[in-house]
Design a protein around this motif. Structure first.
Motif, PDB file in Angstrom:
ATOM      1  N   GLU A  74       0.842  -1.186   0.000  1.00  0.00           N
ATOM      2  CA  GLU A  74       0.000   0.000   0.000  1.00  0.00           C
ATOM      3  C   GLU A  74       0.877   1.237   0.000  1.00  0.00           C
ATOM      4  N   PRO A  75       0.400   2.312  -0.586  1.00  0.00           N
ATOM      5  CA  PRO A  75       1.195   3.547  -0.573  1.00  0.00           C
ATOM      6  C   PRO A  75       1.153   4.204   0.808  1.00  0.00           C
ATOM      7  N   THR A  77       3.368   7.511   3.213  1.00  0.00           N
ATOM      8  CA  THR A  77       4.315   8.626   3.206  1.00  0.00           C
ATOM      9  C   THR A  77       5.076   8.583   4.519  1.00  0.00           C
ATOM     10  N   ARG A  90      -0.832   7.015   5.995  1.00  0.00           N
ATOM     11  CA  ARG A  90      -1.399   6.200   4.923  1.00  0.00           C
ATOM     12  C   ARG A  90      -1.617   7.046   3.679  1.00  0.00           C
ATOM     13  N   GLY A  91      -1.367   6.455   2.539  1.00  0.00           N
ATOM     14  CA  GLY A  91      -1.576   7.151   1.274  1.00  0.00           C
ATOM     15  C   GLY A  91      -0.487   8.175   1.019  1.00  0.00           C
ATOM     16  N   ARG A  92      -0.751   9.058   0.061  1.00  0.00           N
ATOM     17  CA  ARG A  92       0.193  10.114  -0.289  1.00  0.00           C
ATOM     18  C   ARG A  92      -0.229  11.416   0.399  1.00  0.00           C
ATOM     19  N   GLU A 114       6.113   2.736  -0.231  1.00  0.00           N
ATOM     20  CA  GLU A 114       5.091   1.692  -0.119  1.00  0.00           C
ATOM     21  C   GLU A 114       5.422   0.853   1.100  1.00  0.00           C
TER      22      GLU A 114
END
Length: 118
Positions: A74-75, A77, A90-92, A114
């Motif tokens: 999962e992406p 940051t 979590r996420g960008r 990731e």
């Protein structure tokens, strides 16, 4: 008459079993007969025997890659503050100005990554 006939049959069976217990050769002969019967049922040419699995050498698997494959990809940051605190979001993170830090601390680095990255 019925009881005498049954007694004669059971006496004959007892004598046969006694003879069998006294002879290793007879026991192995009986084992051979049993194996032939099993081959008739489970042989490679039968319907049941055709489904039998074969055993081979196990394939070599890289344990590190196998464990890594189990982790979800999962992406995320990675956020590093000036005071050395590290955390992941979590996420960008599109807008770093929305990130909150402890008093007197601020953003040092922001790295998109990731979950499977090292």
């Amino acid at each position: 008459m019925e009881i005498r006939r049954e007694h004669a049959e059971l006496s004959e069976e007892r004598d046969g079993l006694t003879k069998l217990l006294g002879s290793d050769r007879q026991q192995w002969k009986l084992v051979g007969v049993g194996l032939r019967e099993v081959r008739k049922v489970l042989g490679p040419d039968t319907r049941v025997g055709a489904r039998r699995s074969t055993f081979a050498a196990a394939p070599q698997v890289d344990a590190a890659a196998a464990i890594e494959a189990m982790a979800p990809r999962e992406p995320i940051t990675v956020i590093l503050s000036d005071r050395g605190w590290i955390r992941a979001a979590r996420g960008r993170v599109e807008d770093p100005s929305e990130l909150k830090f402890k008093e007197g601390d601020q953003l040092g680095f922001l790295v998109p990554a990731e979950t499977t990255d090292k």
